[in-house]
Write an enzyme that holds these catalytic residues in place. Structure first.
Site, PDB file in Angstrom:
ATOM      1  N   PRO A 272     -14.007  -1.860  -8.969  1.00  0.00           N
ATOM      2  CA  PRO A 272     -13.422  -1.160  -7.823  1.00  0.00           C
ATOM      3  C   PRO A 272     -12.569  -2.083  -6.972  1.00  0.00           C
ATOM      4  O   PRO A 272     -12.885  -3.254  -6.787  1.00  0.00           O
ATOM      5  CB  PRO A 272     -14.654  -0.707  -7.035  1.00  0.00           C
ATOM      6  CG  PRO A 272     -15.683  -1.742  -7.347  1.00  0.00           C
ATOM      7  CD  PRO A 272     -15.416  -2.190  -8.759  1.00  0.00           C
ATOM      8  N   ARG A 274      -9.733  -0.451  -4.299  1.00  0.00           N
ATOM      9  CA  ARG A 274      -9.419   0.331  -3.108  1.00  0.00           C
ATOM     10  C   ARG A 274     -10.660   0.775  -2.326  1.00  0.00           C
ATOM     11  O   ARG A 274     -10.699   0.691  -1.115  1.00  0.00           O
ATOM     12  CB  ARG A 274      -8.627   1.566  -3.542  1.00  0.00           C
ATOM     13  CG  ARG A 274      -8.041   2.353  -2.401  1.00  0.00           C
ATOM     14  CD  ARG A 274      -7.513   3.717  -2.877  1.00  0.00           C
ATOM     15  NE  ARG A 274      -6.727   3.683  -4.067  1.00  0.00           N
ATOM     16  CZ  ARG A 274      -5.388   3.611  -4.103  1.00  0.00           C
ATOM     17  NH1 ARG A 274      -4.694   3.595  -2.993  1.00  0.00           N
ATOM     18  NH2 ARG A 274      -4.758   3.580  -5.267  1.00  0.00           N
ATOM     19  N   CYS A 342      17.200  -2.146   6.404  1.00  0.00           N
ATOM     20  CA  CYS A 342      18.457  -1.414   6.264  1.00  0.00           C
ATOM     21  C   CYS A 342      18.451  -0.476   5.079  1.00  0.00           C
ATOM     22  O   CYS A 342      19.291  -0.614   4.174  1.00  0.00           O
ATOM     23  CB  CYS A 342      19.594  -2.412   6.154  1.00  0.00           C
ATOM     24  SG  CYS A 342      19.578  -3.515   7.546  1.00  0.00           S
ATOM     25  N   GLU A 343      17.494   0.390   5.011  1.00  0.00           N
ATOM     26  CA  GLU A 343      17.575   1.503   4.068  1.00  0.00           C
ATOM     27  C   GLU A 343      16.687   2.639   4.543  1.00  0.00           C
ATOM     28  O   GLU A 343      15.667   2.414   5.190  1.00  0.00           O
ATOM     29  CB  GLU A 343      17.269   1.087   2.631  1.00  0.00           C
ATOM     30  CG  GLU A 343      16.001   0.358   2.380  1.00  0.00           C
ATOM     31  CD  GLU A 343      15.912  -0.007   0.898  1.00  0.00           C
ATOM     32  OE1 GLU A 343      15.651   0.908   0.104  1.00  0.00           O
ATOM     33  OE2 GLU A 343      16.105  -1.181   0.543  1.00  0.00           O
ATOM     34  N   TYR A 371      -3.900  -2.629  -1.296  1.00  0.00           N
ATOM     35  CA  TYR A 371      -2.521  -2.495  -1.745  1.00  0.00           C
ATOM     36  C   TYR A 371      -1.549  -2.511  -0.566  1.00  0.00           C
ATOM     37  O   TYR A 371      -0.533  -1.822  -0.576  1.00  0.00           O
ATOM     38  CB  TYR A 371      -2.361  -1.234  -2.624  1.00  0.00           C
ATOM     39  CG  TYR A 371      -3.346  -1.202  -3.772  1.00  0.00           C
ATOM     40  CD1 TYR A 371      -3.257  -2.133  -4.791  1.00  0.00           C
ATOM     41  CD2 TYR A 371      -4.406  -0.282  -3.818  1.00  0.00           C
ATOM     42  CE1 TYR A 371      -4.169  -2.138  -5.839  1.00  0.00           C
ATOM     43  CE2 TYR A 371      -5.324  -0.283  -4.857  1.00  0.00           C
ATOM     44  CZ  TYR A 371      -5.197  -1.209  -5.865  1.00  0.00           C
ATOM     45  OH  TYR A 371      -6.087  -1.220  -6.896  1.00  0.00           O
TER      46      TYR A 371
HETATM   47  N1  LLP Z   1      -9.105  -2.006 -13.034  1.00  0.00           N
HETATM   48  C1  LLP Z   1      -7.876  -1.899 -13.568  1.00  0.00           C
HETATM   49  C2  LLP Z   1      -7.687  -2.240 -14.983  1.00  0.00           C
HETATM   50  C3  LLP Z   1      -6.802  -1.469 -12.771  1.00  0.00           C
HETATM   51  O1  LLP Z   1      -5.581  -1.342 -13.304  1.00  0.00           O
HETATM   52  C4  LLP Z   1      -7.016  -1.145 -11.403  1.00  0.00           C
HETATM   53  C5  LLP Z   1      -5.917  -0.704 -10.539  1.00  0.00           C
HETATM   54  C6  LLP Z   1      -8.315  -1.295 -10.892  1.00  0.00           C
HETATM   55  C7  LLP Z   1      -9.335  -1.719 -11.730  1.00  0.00           C
HETATM   56  C8  LLP Z   1      -8.640  -1.020  -9.450  1.00  0.00           C
HETATM   57  O2  LLP Z   1      -8.467   0.332  -9.150  1.00  0.00           O
HETATM   58  P1  LLP Z   1      -8.963   0.920  -7.739  1.00  0.00           P
HETATM   59  O3  LLP Z   1     -10.446   0.767  -7.679  1.00  0.00           O
HETATM   60  O4  LLP Z   1      -8.301   0.150  -6.673  1.00  0.00           O
HETATM   61  O5  LLP Z   1      -8.545   2.344  -7.772  1.00  0.00           O
HETATM   62  N2  LLP Z   1      -0.712   0.066  -5.784  1.00  0.00           N
HETATM   63  C9  LLP Z   1      -1.320   1.373  -5.976  1.00  0.00           C
HETATM   64  C10 LLP Z   1      -2.602   1.269  -6.778  1.00  0.00           C
HETATM   65  C11 LLP Z   1      -2.436   0.576  -8.123  1.00  0.00           C
HETATM   66  C12 LLP Z   1      -3.721   0.440  -8.913  1.00  0.00           C
HETATM   67  C13 LLP Z   1      -3.525  -0.390 -10.131  1.00  0.00           C
HETATM   68  N3  LLP Z   1      -4.699  -0.637 -10.926  1.00  0.00           N
HETATM   69  C14 LLP Z   1      -1.531   2.019  -4.606  1.00  0.00           C
HETATM   70  O6  LLP Z   1      -1.142   1.437  -3.585  1.00  0.00           O
HETATM   71  O7  LLP Z   1      -2.029   3.149  -4.532  1.00  0.00           O
END
Ligand code: LLP
Length: 421
Positions: A272, A274, A342-343, A371
């Site tokens: 995890p 996020r 500037c966008e 993120y």
């Molecule tokens: N494991 C793998 C292989 C992943 O690709 C990711 C996230 C995670 C774990 C963690 O996932 P989480 O628990 O955070 O959902 N930048 C985007 C989110 C990109 C997530 C990429 N991979 C945003 O701001 O929503």
């Protein structure tokens, strides 16, 4: 306890005021709560207790070493996707044998570095990667995981969905037997784990359940093929509440994990990001101008899309509110909240109700712990912004604001442009 956790948008910072921190470090800055980080981790660990599960914090969500250290001190491992993240995790005190290396494009050098560190597991995502790893592993014994793509629609934003057949991630579930066999035939390589991750910000358990069921069936098949599959990597965590989403509870998730994988006797790994950090952090900015054009109101703030790209990239919603809560009944009007870049994409939100604002008023963006800082850049030659970690009445600057000299020093003139003498 100081805690910025989302509670209907109300800032809970009993011990230290955002305005005090702002007065000392200047805006914009990210601010994280130790208490919230600890609480989220502990709740998740408790929910999974009894299931032989290791939480490998997905460093990509917030890779500040002080944040990683907070989780490492609670016993977490780490999920990393680059040599840089691997180095951060190690530097922050995560034991190598609790680190998992994921990612679709690990280079030969990165794989060699990970092997040299003796990390817990590399999750391979393609046949060519397997071949490179096989070459590197020739003189040693390496147990690997293989990430499969279960072709499940995670029902999240398309840019963060990863488990459909047309996404770049993992090997097709239909090729899994063949590729596990290929891996086992390589000297020094033993595939012992199946990994899956179908996407981020998941607010529905059903796609996850479908993915885990698919993987559980695969484990049975692989075992019948003679593979000793002893662990499962269940991928990233649950979604969080930004606005009005109702993400699944940790206990419902844990129950679903038990139901889908409990009879396999595997060691479980979860990654995890996020859900551990998202609601434990805020972005603090100040109003530069409250500008009224003929048809619209623009609140121009000193944070911009380079500091928090999620709204521009995913149309993501962040609750934005004045740090000093307006008195009940204060008149509000619709405003576009924008940065100075500037966008037009440098728009955090349109038509958000806001009270009248003065230059210098502080605004807080909620749910910015995941993120946020990690996706920032210096676009428009803006300085990266500081990160602050709050702990009770104390706060620490866990990433200082660089100065302009540091920014300018990043470039070099070409040698033919240097003046003589
Ligand atoms: N494991 C793998 C292989 C992943 O690709 C990711 C996230 C995670 C774990 C963690 O996932 P989480 O628990 O955070 O959902 N930048 C985007 C989110 C990109 C997530 C990429 N991979 C945003 O701001 O929503």
């Amino acid at each position: 306890m100081t805690d910025f956790d989302y509670r209907g948008g109300v800032l809970h910072a009993e011990d230290i005021a955002i305005s005090d921190i702002a007065a000392q470090v200047a805006t914009p800055f990210y601010c994280y709560s130790s208490a919230a980080l600890t609480r989220r981790y502990t709740e998740f660990a408790d929910a999974l207790s009894g299931q032989n599960a290791t939480i490998c914090y997905a460093v990509k969500a917030n890779s500040n070493q002080a944040v990683i250290r907070t989780f490492a001190d609670l016993g977490a491992g780490a999920d990393v996707v680059s040599e840089g993240e691997l180095r951060r995790a190690l530097a922050a005190g995560v034991p190598a044998d609790r680190i998992i290396f994921s990612g679709v494009g690990k280079t030969r050098d990165e794989l060699a570095f990970a092997l040299a560190q003796n990390i817990h597991k590399i999750n391979v995502e393609s046949v060519p990667e397997l071949q490179v790893l096989g070459e590197l592993a020739a003189n040693r014994e390496v147990e690997i995981g293989i990430r499969v793509n279960p072709d499940v629609d995670a029902k999240t934003h398309e840019k963060i969905s990863t488990g459909r057949a047309d996404n770049k991630f993992g090997i097709d579930i239909g090729q899994a037997r063949e590729i596990f066999a290929q891996a086992r035939a390589m000297p020094g390589v033993t595939p012992v784990s199946v990994a899956v991750h179908i996407g981020s910000q998941l607010t529905d358990l059903a796609p996850l359940r479908a993915a885990y069921e698919t993987v559980a069936e695969l484990v049975a098949v692989l075992r019948s093929d003679g593979h000793n599959i002893d662990s499962l990597d269940l991928g990233g965590g649950l979604g969080i509440r930004y606005k009005d989403e109702v993400p699944p509870s940790m206990s419902d998730y844990a129950r679903m994990v038990q139901e889908t994988t409990g009879n396999l006797g595997c060691q479980l790994f979860v990654e995890p990001g996020r859900m551990l950090v998202g609601n434990a952090g805020v972005l603090v900015t100040q109003v530069i101008y409250d500008k009224h054009s003929e048809s619209r109101r623009f609140v121009i703030v000193d944070a911009a899309m380079n500091d928090l790209i999620r709204p521009a990239l995913y149309d993501a919603y962040h609750l934005i509110r004045p740090a000093a809560e307006p008195a009940a009944g204060t008149p509000q009007s619709a405003a576009d909240i924008v940065g100075p870049i500037c966008e037009t994409g440098d728009t955090f939100t349109r038509n958000r109700q806001m009270p009248a604002l003065q230059t210098g008023d502080l605004l807080v963006f909620d749910s910015a712990g995941a993120y946020g800082a990690v996706m920032s850049s210096t676009y428009n030659s803006r300085l990266l912004i500081p990160e602050i970690l709050v702990n009770g009445k104390d706060f620490a600057v866990i990433r200082p604001r660089p100065d302009y000299d540091e920014l300018l020093k990043l470039d070099r003139l070409a040698k033919w442009q240097q003046s003589e003498g």
